[in-house]
Design a protein around this motif. Structure first.
Motif, PDB file in Angstrom:
ATOM      1  N   MET A  61       0.734  -0.955   0.262  1.00 37.06           N
ATOM      2  CA  MET A  61      -0.164   0.136   0.083  1.00 37.06           C
ATOM      3  C   MET A  61       0.724   1.081  -0.308  1.00 37.06           C
ATOM      4  SD  MET A  61      -2.955   1.182   2.481  1.00 37.06           S
ATOM      5  CE  MET A  61      -3.917  -0.206   2.222  1.00 37.06           C
ATOM      6  N   ASP A  80       5.732   4.250  -2.778  1.00 37.54           N
ATOM      7  CA  ASP A  80       5.627   3.278  -1.537  1.00 37.54           C
ATOM      8  C   ASP A  80       6.482   2.902  -0.669  1.00 37.54           C
ATOM      9  OD1 ASP A  80       3.606   1.590  -3.066  1.00 37.54           O
ATOM     10  OD2 ASP A  80       4.680   0.412  -4.259  1.00 37.54           O
ATOM     11  N   GLU A 125      -2.011   6.638   5.391  1.00 40.15           N
ATOM     12  CA  GLU A 125      -3.461   6.611   5.807  1.00 40.15           C
ATOM     13  C   GLU A 125      -3.892   7.806   6.186  1.00 40.15           C
ATOM     14  OE1 GLU A 125      -3.958   3.067   7.343  1.00 40.15           O
ATOM     15  OE2 GLU A 125      -2.810   1.208   6.080  1.00 40.15           O
ATOM     16  N   ARG A 130      -0.266   9.068  -1.464  1.00 36.89           N
ATOM     17  CA  ARG A 130      -1.460   8.699  -2.918  1.00 36.89           C
ATOM     18  C   ARG A 130      -1.643  10.726  -2.781  1.00 36.89           C
ATOM     19  NH1 ARG A 130      -3.178   4.463  -4.573  1.00 36.89           N
ATOM     20  NH2 ARG A 130      -3.017   3.695  -2.286  1.00 36.89           N
TER      21      ARG A 130
END
Length: 253
Positions: free
Chosen positions: A1, A27, A64, A5
């Motif tokens: 994951m 990554d 995240e 991003r």
């Protein structure tokens, strides 16, 4: 994951559209180098990732923690998320930005103590670990005025590492250095890469990018034109704009 991003990122400075629908993912433990001519949006991309510049539109996600931005004012929840993103991203700038009135060790512990609330003694232990990593423990109690440019930049790297970030962002950290001092900074970054530090690096050092990067991203006029493995980008770039940029660079070096 992906640990970073970026999705459909846009940035306007007034009428100037600096970033145009930029999307990029990185990554964990990956080293990604961003290259391109001056004014292509490279530094603005980095500054938007940790919200030193507020994006006009788009989504930034780091470890995240996600923030979707439009032109409306930021909510309290978004501001809290941005604070968390800043805590897990270390940034090293073109200029050293050291506090001239503080010693090296006090420069390193300033943020851990004031931002993270660490006890001074604990912050010193962490700072000394990273000062030793960049080979400057003997300069612990010196003031920035007594350091060379290369030493100042290595202190700046140690200062960012002392916050123990999840990712490191480098904005052309060798561009302000004399040629004979560049090598010592590149050596520190190369060692960080070998140790698995996740890094997004805006650079004009093509040798570093070709040897260390897992991926190279070429930007032009606020867009990602091409990205790929370092050997592919430097040997057989697909886009003619990438080829033209690299050909011009090689002719002038």
């Amino acid at each position: 994951m992906a640990i970073i991003r970026v999705s459909q990122l846009n940035k306007h400075f007034g009428a100037l559209h600096v970033l145009k629908n930029v999307s990029l993912s990185i990554d964990p433990q990956e080293v990604v180098c961003v290259i391109g001519r001056s004014g292509s949006g490279k530094s603005t991309l980095l500054r938007c990732i940790n919200f030193l510049e507020q994006p006009t539109h788009g989504t930034i996600e780091v470890d995240e923690i996600s923030v979707a931005v439009d032109q409306h004012r930021l909510s309290k929840a978004q501001k809290r998320a941005i604070h968390q993103i800043r805590l897990c991203t270390g940034m090293v700038f073109q200029e050293f930005n050291l506090f001239p009135h503080l010693s090296v060790i006090d420069n390193l512990i300033e943020a851990p103590v004031t931002v993270k609330g660490l006890p001074r003694e604990r912050a010193i232990v962490i700072a000394e670990k990273f000062l030793d990593k960049v080979g400057l423990m003997e300069k612990r109690d010196e003031f920035p005025a007594r350091l060379s440019g290369g030493q100042k930049q290595r202190v700046a790297i140690a200062r960012a590492l002392t916050m123990e970030p999840k990712v490191m962002l480098f904005d052309e950290p060798t561009s302000a250095l004399d040629p004979e001092l560049i090598g010592e900074v590149l050596e520190v970054r190369t060692q960080l890469a070998k140790e698995g530090t996740t890094m997004l690096v805006v650079t004009h050092e093509m040798g570093f990018a070709s040897e260390v990067a897992n991926r190279v991203v070429y930007m032009d006029e606020g867009q990602i034109i091409e990205e790929g493995a370092a050997d592919q980008i430097f040997s057989v770039p697909c886009d003619p704009r990438t080829r033209q940029f690299l050909d011009r660079l090689l002719r002038t070096t």
